[in-house]
Write a protein that holds these residues in place. Structure first.
Motif, mmCIF file in Angstrom:
data_model
loop_
_atom_site.group_PDB
_atom_site.id
_atom_site.type_symbol
_atom_site.label_atom_id
_atom_site.label_comp_id
_atom_site.label_asym_id
_atom_site.label_seq_id
_atom_site.Cartn_x
_atom_site.Cartn_y
_atom_site.Cartn_z
ATOM 1 N N ILE A 109 -6.321 -13.434 65.724
ATOM 2 C CA ILE A 109 -5.033 -14.093 65.499
ATOM 3 C C ILE A 109 -3.986 -13.364 66.332
ATOM 4 N N CYS A 110 -3.174 -14.120 67.051
ATOM 5 C CA CYS A 110 -2.056 -13.542 67.802
ATOM 6 C C CYS A 110 -0.762 -13.911 67.098
ATOM 7 N N ARG A 111 0.192 -13.004 67.172
ATOM 8 C CA ARG A 111 1.466 -13.215 66.486
ATOM 9 C C ARG A 111 2.637 -12.913 67.430
ATOM 10 N N ASP A 112 3.750 -13.566 67.146
ATOM 11 C CA ASP A 112 5.010 -13.283 67.841
ATOM 12 C C ASP A 112 5.460 -11.894 67.402
ATOM 13 N N VAL A 113 5.780 -11.029 68.352
ATOM 14 C CA VAL A 113 6.153 -9.657 68.045
ATOM 15 C C VAL A 113 7.421 -9.594 67.201
ATOM 16 N N ASP A 114 8.363 -10.483 67.455
ATOM 17 C CA ASP A 114 9.649 -10.437 66.747
ATOM 18 C C ASP A 114 9.588 -11.028 65.348
ATOM 19 N N THR A 115 8.912 -12.165 65.192
ATOM 20 C CA THR A 115 8.943 -12.878 63.906
ATOM 21 C C THR A 115 7.688 -12.684 63.063
ATOM 22 N N GLY A 116 6.582 -12.309 63.692
ATOM 23 C CA GLY A 116 5.315 -12.189 62.967
ATOM 24 C C GLY A 116 4.616 -13.521 62.765
ATOM 25 N N ALA A 117 5.231 -14.611 63.280
ATOM 26 C CA ALA A 117 4.627 -15.936 63.145
ATOM 27 C C ALA A 117 3.400 -16.032 64.048
ATOM 28 N N GLU A 118 2.445 -16.834 63.615
ATOM 29 C CA GLU A 118 1.244 -17.042 64.427
ATOM 30 C C GLU A 118 1.638 -17.735 65.726
ATOM 31 N N LEU A 119 1.120 -17.222 66.833
ATOM 32 C CA LEU A 119 1.464 -17.724 68.158
ATOM 33 C C LEU A 119 0.225 -17.630 69.030
ATOM 34 N N SER A 120 0.016 -18.604 69.867
ATOM 35 C CA SER A 120 -1.130 -18.584 70.766
ATOM 36 C C SER A 120 -1.086 -17.337 71.648
ATOM 37 N N CYS A 121 -2.246 -16.740 71.847
ATOM 38 C CA CYS A 121 -2.329 -15.567 72.726
ATOM 39 C C CYS A 121 -1.925 -15.951 74.147
ATOM 40 N N ASP A 122 -2.177 -17.196 74.541
ATOM 41 C CA ASP A 122 -1.813 -17.671 75.875
ATOM 42 C C ASP A 122 -0.301 -17.756 76.065
ATOM 43 N N GLY A 124 1.892 -15.566 74.916
ATOM 44 C CA GLY A 124 2.524 -14.257 74.821
ATOM 45 C C GLY A 124 2.384 -13.577 73.478
ATOM 46 N N GLY A 125 1.635 -14.143 72.570
ATOM 47 C CA GLY A 125 1.432 -13.490 71.287
ATOM 48 C C GLY A 125 0.534 -12.278 71.429
ATOM 49 N N GLU A 126 0.770 -11.285 70.586
ATOM 50 C CA GLU A 126 -0.059 -10.087 70.588
ATOM 51 C C GLU A 126 -1.111 -10.197 69.494
ATOM 52 N N VAL A 127 -2.290 -9.660 69.781
ATOM 53 C CA VAL A 127 -3.387 -9.720 68.819
ATOM 54 C C VAL A 127 -3.009 -8.914 67.576
ATOM 55 N N ASP A 128 -3.136 -9.555 66.419
ATOM 56 C CA ASP A 128 -2.924 -8.893 65.131
ATOM 57 C C ASP A 128 -4.266 -8.313 64.708
ATOM 58 N N VAL A 129 -4.373 -6.979 64.759
ATOM 59 C CA VAL A 129 -5.658 -6.337 64.456
ATOM 60 C C VAL A 129 -6.034 -6.444 62.979
ATOM 61 N N ASN A 130 -5.108 -6.901 62.137
ATOM 62 C CA ASN A 130 -5.378 -7.010 60.708
ATOM 63 C C ASN A 130 -5.562 -8.446 60.225
ATOM 64 N N SER A 131 -5.720 -9.394 61.169
ATOM 65 C CA SER A 131 -5.934 -10.804 60.796
ATOM 66 C C SER A 131 -7.031 -11.414 61.648
ATOM 67 N N LYS A 132 -7.837 -12.250 61.022
ATOM 68 C CA LYS A 132 -8.860 -13.020 61.732
ATOM 69 C C LYS A 132 -8.932 -14.406 61.099
ATOM 70 N N ARG A 133 -9.293 -15.387 61.906
ATOM 71 C CA ARG A 133 -9.501 -16.737 61.396
ATOM 72 C C ARG A 133 -10.992 -17.043 61.455
ATOM 73 N N VAL A 134 -11.532 -17.462 60.303
ATOM 74 C CA VAL A 134 -12.928 -17.887 60.208
ATOM 75 C C VAL A 134 -12.932 -19.400 60.084
ATOM 76 N N THR A 135 -13.668 -20.069 60.958
ATOM 77 C CA THR A 135 -13.819 -21.523 60.900
ATOM 78 C C THR A 135 -15.304 -21.847 60.852
ATOM 79 N N THR A 136 -15.684 -22.638 59.876
ATOM 80 C CA THR A 136 -17.075 -23.089 59.765
ATOM 81 C C THR A 136 -17.118 -24.590 60.017
ATOM 82 N N VAL A 137 -18.082 -25.003 60.830
ATOM 83 C CA VAL A 137 -18.296 -26.417 61.140
ATOM 84 C C VAL A 137 -19.737 -26.770 60.780
ATOM 85 N N VAL A 138 -19.908 -27.853 60.034
ATOM 86 C CA VAL A 138 -21.239 -28.368 59.701
ATOM 87 C C VAL A 138 -21.333 -29.777 60.268
ATOM 88 N N LEU A 139 -22.419 -30.054 61.000
ATOM 89 C CA LEU A 139 -22.649 -31.357 61.633
ATOM 90 C C LEU A 139 -23.985 -31.930 61.179
#
Length: 160
Positions: A109-122, A124-139
């Motif tokens: 998860i990347c976050r805006d340095v100023d606000t802490g809001a989730e922001l795409s790493c592309d 300019g967001g910085e990687v939050d080392v204390n957050s991860k997103r788990v997504t499971t897909v079943v087909l």
């Protein structure tokens, strides 16, 4: 007056006609209900596999936060005391219960340095080392169409 025993031909024809009308209405409905019941059962199985994937990833991340971003599938291993434990193995899995495929994705998860809001790493967001997103897909395939279930969970590392 005559006492009639048995049925006349007209009564028999009317009875057969009524039975035909009733059965032509009921039989397709019963067939439709059986089909819907099977579809519902398959969707329920997919939902169980979906939640199992989320729960396995959550439990594995609680014991090993350093698992990197990627696509995984669950596998049972043993700990040092020979007790069964869940592991995540690279890659998705196919032919699960003979019809399902499943992928568990772990993303940083990347976050805006100023606000802490989730922001795409592309963006300019910085990687939050204390957050991860788990997504499971079943087909799975059903009636010639691909069916898909997806769930995501944002996990925070609150440990030391």
């Amino acid at each position: 007056m005559r006492n009639r025993l048995g049925f006349s031909v007209v009564e028999i024809i009317v009875s057969v006609a009524v039975i035909s009308v009733v059965s032509s209405t009921l039989l397709p409905t019963i067939g439709w209900l059986v089909t819907k019941s099977q579809v519902s059962k398959t969707s329920q199985q997919g939902g169980v596999l979906l939640m199992e994937g989320i729960e396995v990833a959550y439990n594995v991340l609680q014991s090993d936060w350093m698992i990197g971003p990627g696509v995984y599938h669950p596998a049972v291993g043993v700990d040092v005391d020979e007790r069964p434990i869940w592991n995540l193995v690279s890659g998705g899995e196919d032919n699960l219960e003979a019809k399902f495929g499943r992928e568990i994705s772990i993303l940083d998860i990347c976050r805006d340095v100023d606000t802490g809001a989730e922001l795409s790493c592309d963006l300019g967001g910085e990687v939050d080392v204390n957050s991860k997103r788990v997504t499971t897909v079943v087909l799975w395939r059903e009636s010639g169409k691909t069916k898909r279930l997806e769930a995501s969970l944002l996990i925070a590392n609150l440990g030391p």
